[in-house]
Motif scaffolding. Sequence first.
Motif, PDB file in Angstrom:
ATOM      1  N   MET A  27       0.819  -1.213   0.000  1.00 38.85           N
ATOM      2  CA  MET A  27       0.000   0.000   0.000  1.00 38.85           C
ATOM      3  C   MET A  27       0.855   1.266   0.000  1.00 38.85           C
ATOM      4  O   MET A  27       0.620   2.182  -0.766  1.00 38.85           O
ATOM      5  N   GLU A  28       1.849   1.330   0.868  1.00 32.30           N
ATOM      6  CA  GLU A  28       2.643   2.549   1.004  1.00 32.30           C
ATOM      7  C   GLU A  28       4.119   2.227   0.784  1.00 32.30           C
ATOM      8  O   GLU A  28       4.724   1.501   1.566  1.00 32.30           O
ATOM      9  N   LYS A  29       4.687   2.788  -0.280  1.00 30.29           N
ATOM     10  CA  LYS A  29       6.071   2.508  -0.628  1.00 30.29           C
ATOM     11  C   LYS A  29       6.999   3.539   0.005  1.00 30.29           C
ATOM     12  O   LYS A  29       6.654   4.713   0.134  1.00 30.29           O
ATOM     13  N   SER A  30       8.185   3.085   0.362  1.00 32.03           N
ATOM     14  CA  SER A  30       9.197   3.963   0.940  1.00 32.03           C
ATOM     15  C   SER A  30      10.510   3.733   0.208  1.00 32.03           C
ATOM     16  O   SER A  30      10.847   2.602  -0.148  1.00 32.03           O
ATOM     17  N   SER A  72       1.098  12.067  -1.048  1.00 36.72           N
ATOM     18  CA  SER A  72      -0.115  11.250  -0.959  1.00 36.72           C
ATOM     19  C   SER A  72      -0.503  10.721  -2.338  1.00 36.72           C
ATOM     20  O   SER A  72      -0.313  11.375  -3.361  1.00 36.72           O
ATOM     21  N   GLN A  73      -1.057   9.525  -2.329  1.00 37.24           N
ATOM     22  CA  GLN A  73      -1.502   8.863  -3.546  1.00 37.24           C
ATOM     23  C   GLN A  73      -2.884   8.264  -3.314  1.00 37.24           C
ATOM     24  O   GLN A  73      -3.146   7.684  -2.255  1.00 37.24           O
ATOM     25  N   LEU A  74      -3.784   8.422  -4.290  1.00 33.01           N
ATOM     26  CA  LEU A  74      -5.070   7.755  -4.237  1.00 33.01           C
ATOM     27  C   LEU A  74      -4.978   6.452  -5.019  1.00 33.01           C
ATOM     28  O   LEU A  74      -4.753   6.461  -6.233  1.00 33.01           O
ATOM     29  N   LEU A  75      -5.120   5.342  -4.312  1.00 31.19           N
ATOM     30  CA  LEU A  75      -4.978   4.027  -4.916  1.00 31.19           C
ATOM     31  C   LEU A  75      -6.345   3.385  -5.123  1.00 31.19           C
ATOM     32  O   LEU A  75      -7.248   3.529  -4.287  1.00 31.19           O
ATOM     33  N   MET A  76      -6.481   2.688  -6.226  1.00 36.63           N
ATOM     34  CA  MET A  76      -7.731   2.015  -6.529  1.00 36.63           C
ATOM     35  C   MET A  76      -7.954   0.850  -5.568  1.00 36.63           C
ATOM     36  O   MET A  76      -7.058   0.044  -5.331  1.00 36.63           O
ATOM     37  N   ASP A  89      -8.357   4.215  -1.731  1.00 41.83           N
ATOM     38  CA  ASP A  89      -7.534   4.243  -0.525  1.00 41.83           C
ATOM     39  C   ASP A  89      -6.494   5.351  -0.634  1.00 41.83           C
ATOM     40  O   ASP A  89      -5.913   5.579  -1.698  1.00 41.83           O
ATOM     41  N   LEU A  90      -6.259   6.028   0.484  1.00 44.31           N
ATOM     42  CA  LEU A  90      -5.240   7.067   0.552  1.00 44.31           C
ATOM     43  C   LEU A  90      -3.951   6.472   1.107  1.00 44.31           C
ATOM     44  O   LEU A  90      -3.952   5.870   2.177  1.00 44.31           O
ATOM     45  N   ALA A  91      -2.866   6.603   0.355  1.00 46.97           N
ATOM     46  CA  ALA A  91      -1.569   6.086   0.780  1.00 46.97           C
ATOM     47  C   ALA A  91      -0.524   7.188   0.654  1.00 46.97           C
ATOM     48  O   ALA A  91      -0.718   8.172  -0.069  1.00 46.97           O
ATOM     49  N   TYR A  92       0.567   7.002   1.371  1.00 41.13           N
ATOM     50  CA  TYR A  92       1.667   7.970   1.325  1.00 41.13           C
ATOM     51  C   TYR A  92       2.938   7.254   0.853  1.00 41.13           C
ATOM     52  O   TYR A  92       3.369   6.287   1.471  1.00 41.13           O
ATOM     53  N   TYR A  93       3.498   7.762  -0.259  1.00 40.24           N
ATOM     54  CA  TYR A  93       4.762   7.255  -0.777  1.00 40.24           C
ATOM     55  C   TYR A  93       5.865   8.215  -0.345  1.00 40.24           C
ATOM     56  O   TYR A  93       5.707   9.436  -0.430  1.00 40.24           O
TER      57      TYR A  93
END
Length: 241
Positions: A27-30, A72-76, A89-93
């Motif tokens: 979900m959230e990449k770093s 922030s990224q909006l993911l399907m 879904d809201l995710a943070y890269y």
Amino acid sequence: MKDDVRHVAVRVWGALGLITDPSSRGMEKSTYPLPTQQCLLGILESCYWKPSVHFFVDRVRVLHQIQMRPISQLLMRMEQGGKPAAAKDLAYYTYLVEPAYEIYGRMMINYNQINMKEDQNIQKHDAIFRRVLKSGGRRDVFIGTRECQGYVGPIRPDETGYYDDSPASDYGWQYVRTERPIDTGKNEEVAVFGLYQMDHGWIDFDKIAGNTYGQNTPLSNRQVIRTDVPIVPAPDRKGRG
């Protein structure tokens, strides 16, 4: 210098970089703080690639300060059955900000490409590489993932780096590269890991994980991904595989 080896030097820079830590995939990449050898290899191959040659990155110099920024990224979101849901879904890269590196490596004849013997002219490939580097490379360059556009060019003489006066510091155990059968001549695909250390802005991959494919790499640094992988050479001039 051997007749089948040429040294190459490339400067790469961009607005953002995402050299994904495998533990953060999902979900959230770093991003890793430092570039992996595989990422830098991809940059060299984006500049110029032919099946009759392959590259090996020996070391890299970090030019700019290591800074990170979450975006922030909006993911399907997928419903059961594989259909996209109405909500997202809201995710943070976490990205690197304004990364810039000097890549130093080798261009070598790939003798595992048995169908490309007529094209094993290192002088020709070296001349083409240096020419296309001045024009920004042949293909799109990206620093890590596809959305992080990068740019390449020749090394700038006497350019100072942010960490030129910084002592050696450790950055932990990280992924280094993937060794493929077409590069090593062995029927296995191997992931190589190593303990990263930056000394006055320099990262020496020879010390981290050996100085060539499939050799001088400690067994503790290697993890076999697949075995019995066929060595598939490129098609010959008449199209035969």
